[in-house]
Design an enzyme around this catalytic site. Structure first.
Site, PDB file in Angstrom:
ATOM      1  CE1 TYR A   1       9.190  -3.772  -6.408  1.00  0.00           C
ATOM      2  CE2 TYR A   1       7.927  -4.414  -8.262  1.00  0.00           C
ATOM      3  CZ  TYR A   1       8.145  -4.105  -6.703  1.00  0.00           C
ATOM      4  OH  TYR A   1       6.953  -4.243  -6.190  1.00  0.00           O
TER       5      TYR A   1
ATOM      6  CE  LYS B   1       5.798  10.525   1.803  1.00  0.00           C
ATOM      7  NZ  LYS B   1       4.505  11.070   2.086  1.00  0.00           N
TER       8      LYS B   1
ATOM      9  CG  ASP C   1       1.438  10.150   1.629  1.00  0.00           C
ATOM     10  OD1 ASP C   1       1.562  10.839   0.483  1.00  0.00           O
ATOM     11  OD2 ASP C   1       1.959  10.444   2.755  1.00  0.00           O
TER      12      ASP C   1
ATOM     13  CG  ASP D   1       3.788  -4.703  -7.916  1.00  0.00           C
ATOM     14  OD1 ASP D   1       3.073  -5.178  -8.412  1.00  0.00           O
ATOM     15  OD2 ASP D   1       4.906  -5.178  -7.460  1.00  0.00           O
TER      16      ASP D   1
END
Ligand code: NAD
Length: 354
Positions: free
Chosen positions: A124, A190, A223, A247
């Site tokens: 972002y 991740k 995940d 977000d």
């Protein structure tokens, strides 16, 4: 002395729900002086900018703002006002509590967690390269020279995550947890795939954790964390997330405890604070009196606490709980038929009984 607050009504349902929040905050008796500033679609037409400088100046003067959602047209090349505001005022931390509320149907009746999202970096950051533009072609050439083939017809978005940006959000998360009496931070990442961005976020957080042993830090792949949140969200305390995951999981957590109509939020930096709900401008229901004002009202309660009016904040939160528990006046998103105005009035009345 009155607290000066910049009020940005915003787009879509923004004006309806900010008006509700303003009335509830005023009903607490706390002295508030509002400076109303327009931004978004309306000022784009009139002033050629979605975020005129005077809005930023006003917030710099008042230091706190209550903000309605602002529409970001998809794929038009427009930079989101929300993202720009967070950058300009260096509001590097988004704080979004998700708590199961009385009388609100949910499969998870005892969730009480807080999402802390890094607000300025990651995908972002706004570093974007449109496909086939000269600068994109140039960048592709550099990447090819470094051994990274990128398809000719690709657009690119960069994901910067820095040591300094990470360190401050991690320190913020530890300080927040300590102050709020929370014991455990779960960091989502991740790092196995994005070794130099998520990997750095993880590395710096683990380093900082050694200096903050009173609060536990655990790391979980994003995940796995998503799956766990849908199964046993009540086992989480504080979630610490880079921008994009933050977000997405904010909305997921809002959904777990009754939906976007209830979820409050704050964007905080060292100097300024902008309070706004997690939800957007909801164009599908704008102007119809259907919007739930509770997310905005609860964001207002967070603002009161921030300016040192903790007792008034508690009264607002308790009044909201009273209205939800009674389950008589609720908007359509919660299965009711009440309007924004009726819910606002019910909260003001409940506040008067406290
Ligand atoms: P949204 O949050 O506006 O709406 C998603 C769904 O939730 C819609 O069905 C909507 O009707 C419902 N909803 C949202 N708030 C509600 C409320 N208070 N009461 C009842 N129902 C509510 O998300 P979107 O449709 O993806 O986004 C619409 C616009 O808002 C986009 O332009 C987006 O960029 C913008 N947006 C702004 C902010 C912000 O200003 N901080 C945040 C998110 C999205």
């Amino acid at each position: 002395m009155a607290h000066l607050v910049t009020l940005i009504p915003g787009d879509g349902i923004g004006p309806e729900v900010t008006e509700g929040a303003r009335r509830v905050l005023e009903a607490t008796g706390v002295e508030l002086e509002w400076a109303v500033e327009r931004a978004g679609a309306e000022t784009l037409e009139r002033e050629g900018s979605t975020l005129p400088d005077r809005v930023l100046e006003r917030i710099r003067r008042s230091r706190v703002a209550l903000k309605g959602p602002i529409t970001t047209p998809v794929g038009t090349g427009f930079r989101s006002v929300n993202v720009a505001l967070r950058h300009e005022l260096d509001l590097f931390a988004a704080v979004r509590p998700a708590r199961s509320l009385p009388g609100v149907p949910t499969r998870h009746p005892s969730v009480d967690l807080v999402v802390i999202r890094e607000n300025t970096e990651d995908l972002y950051a706004g570093i974007e390269f449109e496909r086939e533009r000269p600068e994109t072609v140039e960048l592709r050439r550099h990447l090819a020279a470094l051994g990274h083939g990128v398809r000719e017809d690709a657009g690119l978005t960069l994901k910067p995550i820095s040591v300094s940006g990470t360190r401050r959000i991690v320190r913020f998360a530890f300080a927040f947890a300590r102050e709020a009496g929370r014991r455990r931070i779960t960091l989502g990442h991740k790092a196995n795939i994005m070794r130099y961005s998520d990997g750095l976020f993880l590395e710096i957080a683990l380093e900082e954790a050694r200096a903050h042993r009173d609060v536990a830090l655990e790391a979980m792949q994003i995940d796995q964390l998503s799956m766990r949140l849908t199964h046993d969200p009540e086992t989480f305390d504080v979630l610490l997330l880079p921008n994009l995951y933050g977000d997405i999981l904010s909305d997921l957590c809002a959904g777990l405890v009754g939906g976007l109509g209830l979820a409050p939020g704050a964007n905080l930096g060292w100097e300024y604070a902008v309070f706004e709900p997690v939800h957007g401008s909801a164009p599908d229901i704008a102007g119809k009196g259907l919007a739930n004002p509770i997310a905005m009202i609860r964001s207002g309660a967070m603002l009161l606490r921030h300016v040192g009016e903790a007792a008034a904040a508690e009264v607002v939160e308790a009044a909201v709980d009273d209205v939800l528990r009674a389950a008589e006046v609720r908007t359509r998103d919660l299965g009711g038929t009440a309007t924004t105005e009726e819910v606002t009035r019910a909260v003001v009345e409940a506040l008067g009984r406290r």
